[in-house]
Design a protein around this motif. Structure first.
Motif, PDB file in Angstrom:
ATOM      1  N   ASP A 183       0.862  -1.182   0.000  1.00 51.34           N
ATOM      2  CA  ASP A 183       0.000   0.000   0.000  1.00 51.34           C
ATOM      3  C   ASP A 183       0.903   1.238   0.000  1.00 51.34           C
ATOM      4  N   TRP A 184       1.017   1.910  -1.151  1.00 51.08           N
ATOM      5  CA  TRP A 184       1.943   3.027  -1.274  1.00 51.08           C
ATOM      6  C   TRP A 184       1.276   4.222  -1.941  1.00 51.08           C
ATOM      7  N   LYS A 185       1.863   5.386  -1.695  1.00 52.50           N
ATOM      8  CA  LYS A 185       1.452   6.622  -2.353  1.00 52.50           C
ATOM      9  C   LYS A 185       2.699   7.470  -2.545  1.00 52.50           C
ATOM     10  N   LEU A 186       2.768   8.179  -3.676  1.00 53.82           N
ATOM     11  CA  LEU A 186       3.904   9.060  -3.946  1.00 53.82           C
ATOM     12  C   LEU A 186       3.387  10.444  -4.306  1.00 53.82           C
ATOM     13  N   ILE A 187       3.943  11.467  -3.651  1.00 56.01           N
ATOM     14  CA  ILE A 187       3.641  12.864  -3.953  1.00 56.01           C
ATOM     15  C   ILE A 187       4.923  13.519  -4.446  1.00 56.01           C
ATOM     16  N   HIS A 188       4.864  14.050  -5.661  1.00 54.71           N
ATOM     17  CA  HIS A 188       6.036  14.686  -6.268  1.00 54.71           C
ATOM     18  C   HIS A 188       5.769  16.179  -6.365  1.00 54.71           C
ATOM     19  N   THR A 199       7.375  11.988 -14.689  1.00 54.29           N
ATOM     20  CA  THR A 199       5.956  12.051 -14.341  1.00 54.29           C
ATOM     21  C   THR A 199       5.163  10.926 -14.989  1.00 54.29           C
ATOM     22  N   GLU A 200       5.336  10.729 -16.282  1.00 49.37           N
ATOM     23  CA  GLU A 200       4.573   9.697 -16.973  1.00 49.37           C
ATOM     24  C   GLU A 200       4.979   8.303 -16.525  1.00 49.37           C
ATOM     25  N   GLU A 201       6.246   8.115 -16.244  1.00 48.08           N
ATOM     26  CA  GLU A 201       6.708   6.795 -15.786  1.00 48.08           C
ATOM     27  C   GLU A 201       6.109   6.462 -14.428  1.00 48.08           C
ATOM     28  N   LEU A 202       5.994   7.453 -13.557  1.00 49.79           N
ATOM     29  CA  LEU A 202       5.370   7.227 -12.251  1.00 49.79           C
ATOM     30  C   LEU A 202       3.884   6.916 -12.404  1.00 49.79           C
ATOM     31  N   ARG A 209      -2.139   6.258  -7.333  1.00 50.81           N
ATOM     32  CA  ARG A 209      -1.210   6.327  -6.201  1.00 50.81           C
ATOM     33  C   ARG A 209      -0.176   7.437  -6.360  1.00 50.81           C
ATOM     34  N   VAL A 210      -0.232   8.174  -7.457  1.00 47.77           N
ATOM     35  CA  VAL A 210       0.762   9.214  -7.732  1.00 47.77           C
ATOM     36  C   VAL A 210       0.052  10.564  -7.809  1.00 47.77           C
TER      37      VAL A 210
END
Length: 361
Positions: A183-188, A199-202, A209-210
């Motif tokens: 269970d993950w989330k990424l904030i850039h 961005t597109e790869e994430l 989740r991004v």
């Protein structure tokens, strides 16, 4: 109990058993001998040898965001590269001789290419400019094998916080989390959408989740608000500029998160420094190192050719010898023997207030 008379031997005779007497004598002798100079290693074990660097070729040099290029490095003969885990770094020796650390941002499963992304810093130490302007396809580089000081532990709930180019070590971590069904989330976060790489790869991993946030649309990020997206008892992995790291550290205790893992791309701010002085060589002039600057930075004001790399006290590139004076060692690299021999890493180590260090250059 009679502590003076030795117990009988195995056959009941009133004398010490010869076998155990010999073992006891050997036990008293062996540790002392093993600690003597030149005998601290097992005589059966070969002396360790330095791990040789890799010699790789640039196979791709591509602009992937504003002021950001991605390099792909491979073995010239197509051979398999040493394995690595998310969070690992390599050290590139550039054609000029500069050494620079960069996080691997590719897929560890791809053993035929290393990927790094580099943001151009016009007023930096010159490494990023050289990579952008001169390190084109076909160039060969010496590369130190991957080392990991920012390992991904694979906790059940994870929040990744990336600031600008700080996404590079977090991208392979997010990929690993997705594959492991964590269970993950990424904030850039960053200045503008065009300045953010990958961005597109994430989003291709899982768009739900991004989250991409830019200053021009969302405003300057607030650390407490970012951490509020962590699940209860989640682990937080953050990489970005020093102000972002400091803000996240301060806001962690009030957040739902349970642990924090972070990596810096530059020197940590000096928060407990006191002014002291350095002199470059016995005949050099004495200059003051202010409380908020490092000895390395001050020395480079007059000797810009002094080598450095990580500026965090673990790579050893900037090592100098102290001819006189007593340094306060704050590095994570030098051994006690090296410190006793007068070596110092001026990127992080300092001296007591009023002390003058004479450095051999």
């Amino acid at each position: 109990m009679d502590l003076e008379t030795p117990p009988p031997d195995l056959y009941g005779r009133p004398r010490a058993d010869r076998m155990f007497a010999r073992l006891t004598a050997f036990g008293d002798w062996y540790p002392e001998v093993l600690g003597r100079p030149g005998l601290r290693r097992s005589p059966r074990r070969a002396e360790s040898r330095p791990v040789p660097p890799l010699h790789l070729v640039v196979t791709s040099h591509q602009v992937i965001a504003e002021e950001v290029v991605e390099l792909r490095l491979a073995d010239p003969s197509g051979g398999v590269l040493p394995e690595w885990q998310p969070g690992a770094r390599v050290v590139l020796t550039l054609p000029s001789g500069l050494e620079r650390h960069y996080s691997l941002c590719g897929d560890p499963a791809d053993r035929h290419v290393y990927r790094v992304a580099v943001r151009r810093i016009a007023d930096g130490g010159g490494g990023s400019v050289e990579i952008h302007d001169d390190l084109h396809v076909g160039r060969r580089l010496q590369v130190r094998r991957p080392r990991n000081g920012f390992a991904f532990c694979g906790e059940p709930q994870v929040l990744f916080l990336a600031g600008g180019i700080g996404v590079t070590p977090l991208l392979p971590m997010a990929r690993a989390a997705q594959h492991a069904r964590i269970d993950w989330k990424l904030i850039h976060v960053g200045r503008t959408a065009g300045a953010l790489p990958f961005t597109e790869e994430l989003r291709a991993l899982d768009p739900n989740r991004v989250e991409i946030r830019t200053d021009d649309v969302h405003g300057v990020p607030d650390a407490a608000e970012l951490l509020s997206h962590a699940a209860r008892n989640a682990a937080v992995y953050v990489c970005g500029p020093a102000p972002m790291l400091g803000a996240v550290q301060r806001a962690l205790d009030a957040s739902p998160a349970a642990s924090l893992h972070f990596e810096r791309f530059g020197a940590a701010p000096i928060v407990d420094g006191r002014p002291f002085a350095i002199r470059l060589g016995e005949d050099g002039g004495t200059v003051t190192v202010p409380a908020d600057r490092s000895a390395l930075d001050v020395a480079r004001d007059t000797r810009p050719d002094l080598a450095y790399s990580c500026k965090q006290g673990f790579c050893g590139t900037c090592v100098l010898k102290v001819a006189s004076g007593t340094p306060e060692h704050r590095d994570r690299r030098l051994t006690e023997e090296e410190r006793a021999a007068g070596l110092m890493l001026p990127c992080v180590s300092r001296a007591a207030e009023g002390e003058t260090l004479v450095l051999e250059v």
